[in-house]
Write a protein that holds these residues in place. Structure first.
Motif, PDB file in Angstrom:
ATOM      1  N   HIS A   1      -2.746 -11.445  -7.626  1.00 16.43           N
ATOM      2  CA  HIS A   1      -2.665  -9.992  -7.560  1.00 16.43           C
ATOM      3  C   HIS A   1      -3.437  -9.425  -6.379  1.00 16.43           C
ATOM      4  O   HIS A   1      -4.482  -9.939  -5.998  1.00 16.43           O
ATOM      5  CB  HIS A   1      -3.252  -9.467  -8.881  1.00 16.43           C
ATOM      6  N   ASN A   2      -2.887  -8.348  -5.818  1.00 17.24           N
ATOM      7  CA  ASN A   2      -3.598  -7.549  -4.830  1.00 17.24           C
ATOM      8  C   ASN A   2      -3.604  -6.120  -5.367  1.00 17.24           C
ATOM      9  O   ASN A   2      -2.563  -5.467  -5.392  1.00 17.24           O
ATOM     10  CB  ASN A   2      -2.905  -7.610  -3.469  1.00 17.24           C
ATOM     11  N   PRO A   3      -4.767  -5.620  -5.819  1.00 14.72           N
ATOM     12  CA  PRO A   3      -4.809  -4.290  -6.417  1.00 14.72           C
ATOM     13  C   PRO A   3      -4.441  -3.166  -5.451  1.00 14.72           C
ATOM     14  O   PRO A   3      -4.126  -2.063  -5.890  1.00 14.72           O
ATOM     15  CB  PRO A   3      -6.252  -4.153  -6.903  1.00 14.72           C
ATOM     16  N   ALA A   4      -4.408  -3.438  -4.147  1.00 15.51           N
ATOM     17  CA  ALA A   4      -4.015  -2.421  -3.173  1.00 15.51           C
ATOM     18  C   ALA A   4      -2.496  -2.327  -3.010  1.00 15.51           C
ATOM     19  O   ALA A   4      -1.999  -1.456  -2.302  1.00 15.51           O
ATOM     20  CB  ALA A   4      -4.664  -2.722  -1.821  1.00 15.51           C
ATOM     21  N   CYS A   5      -1.749  -3.205  -3.682  1.00 19.06           N
ATOM     22  CA  CYS A   5      -0.289  -3.278  -3.537  1.00 19.06           C
ATOM     23  C   CYS A   5       0.396  -2.658  -4.754  1.00 19.06           C
ATOM     24  O   CYS A   5       0.171  -3.088  -5.890  1.00 19.06           O
ATOM     25  CB  CYS A   5       0.119  -4.742  -3.384  1.00 19.06           C
ATOM     26  N   GLY A   6       1.241  -1.664  -4.520  1.00 17.39           N
ATOM     27  CA  GLY A   6       1.961  -1.000  -5.611  1.00 17.39           C
ATOM     28  C   GLY A   6       2.862  -1.947  -6.383  1.00 17.39           C
ATOM     29  O   GLY A   6       2.941  -1.874  -7.613  1.00 17.39           O
TER      30      GLY A   6
ATOM     31  N   SER B   1       2.442  -5.105  -6.818  1.00 20.71           N
ATOM     32  CA  SER B   1       1.568  -5.953  -7.630  1.00 20.71           C
ATOM     33  C   SER B   1       1.042  -5.170  -8.841  1.00 20.71           C
ATOM     34  O   SER B   1       1.018  -5.697  -9.959  1.00 20.71           O
ATOM     35  CB  SER B   1       0.417  -6.469  -6.754  1.00 20.71           C
ATOM     36  N   ARG B   2       0.649  -3.922  -8.639  1.00 21.90           N
ATOM     37  CA  ARG B   2       0.161  -3.100  -9.763  1.00 21.90           C
ATOM     38  C   ARG B   2       1.263  -2.872 -10.793  1.00 21.90           C
ATOM     39  O   ARG B   2       1.022  -2.938 -12.006  1.00 21.90           O
ATOM     40  CB  ARG B   2      -0.380  -1.757  -9.264  1.00 21.90           C
TER      41      ARG B   2
ATOM     42  N   GLU C   1      -7.357 -12.206  -8.032  1.00 26.94           N
ATOM     43  CA  GLU C   1      -7.260 -11.400  -6.815  1.00 26.94           C
ATOM     44  C   GLU C   1      -7.330 -12.376  -5.651  1.00 26.94           C
ATOM     45  O   GLU C   1      -8.395 -12.768  -5.204  1.00 26.94           O
ATOM     46  CB  GLU C   1      -8.370 -10.356  -6.764  1.00 26.94           C
TER      47      GLU C   1
ATOM     48  N   LYS D   1      -9.677 -12.328  -2.676  1.00 28.90           N
ATOM     49  CA  LYS D   1     -11.073 -12.667  -2.954  1.00 28.90           C
ATOM     50  C   LYS D   1     -11.223 -14.140  -3.339  1.00 28.90           C
ATOM     51  O   LYS D   1     -12.246 -14.759  -3.057  1.00 28.90           O
ATOM     52  CB  LYS D   1     -11.620 -11.800  -4.096  1.00 28.90           C
TER      53      LYS D   1
ATOM     54  N   ILE E   1      -4.008 -13.031   3.403  1.00 27.06           N
ATOM     55  CA  ILE E   1      -3.203 -11.802   3.464  1.00 27.06           C
ATOM     56  C   ILE E   1      -1.752 -12.123   3.840  1.00 27.06           C
ATOM     57  O   ILE E   1      -0.846 -11.335   3.581  1.00 27.06           O
ATOM     58  CB  ILE E   1      -3.835 -10.778   4.448  1.00 27.06           C
TER      59      ILE E   1
ATOM     60  N   GLU F   1       5.158   3.232 -10.478  1.00 25.13           N
ATOM     61  CA  GLU F   1       4.296   4.229  -9.836  1.00 25.13           C
ATOM     62  C   GLU F   1       5.081   5.245  -9.011  1.00 25.13           C
ATOM     63  O   GLU F   1       4.688   6.404  -8.918  1.00 25.13           O
ATOM     64  CB  GLU F   1       3.258   3.541  -8.949  1.00 25.13           C
TER      65      GLU F   1
END
Length: 136
Positions: A9-14, A16-17, A34, A37, A91, A128
């Motif tokens: 997961h990348n929490p900055a990616c819609g 992925s969210r 993540e 990280k 990335i 979203e």
């Protein structure tokens, strides 16, 4: 009994969210990695590619990455070399990757996760951006 679901997961990616929200709406609480990280090892990345049935080139992310600067569009790069770039620059790994007992998928679009969830019945789900995913 709950089954094990893992999302890279990348929490900055819609996307992925949205995928993570769909997993949770299905009744699963996934293991969330993540990957920026805690990047996957080379061995794990090779396992994921094999499980998804795709090549390293198919997993490469171009947008918002050093893809162009590294010249990764050049077909000269071998599979092993592309994997090396993804290990060095996580990335470059497209996301989200979801692993369930039913398989592994790069979930783009996010509703692709429904194909591998143990319980794909999430009812109506609104992304979203307002797009409704209806699942009967």
């Amino acid at each position: 009994m709950k089954v094990s679901v893992t999302i890279y997961h990348n929490p900055a990616c819609g996307t992925s969210r949205n995928t993570l929200a769909m997993i949770r709406q299905s009744g699963e609480e996934p293991i969330v990695i993540e990957y920026l990280k805690e990047p996957p090892t080379r061995e794990r990345l090779v396992e994921l590619l094999k499980a998804m049935g795709i090549s390293a080139r198919e997993l490469l992310r171009q947008k918002g990455t050093p893809y162009e600067a590294l010249g990764l569009g050049d077909p000269k790069w071998a599979e092993d070399e592309l994997i090396g770039f993804m290990v060095e620059h996580p990335i470059l790994i497209n996301r989200p990757i979801v692993v369930t007992p039913k398989g592994a998928r790069l979930c783009r679009p996010s509703e692709a996760v429904l194909e591998i969830l143990p319980n794909p019945d999430i009812g109506d789900f609104t992304k979203e951006d307002g797009e409704v995913v209806a699942r009967k």
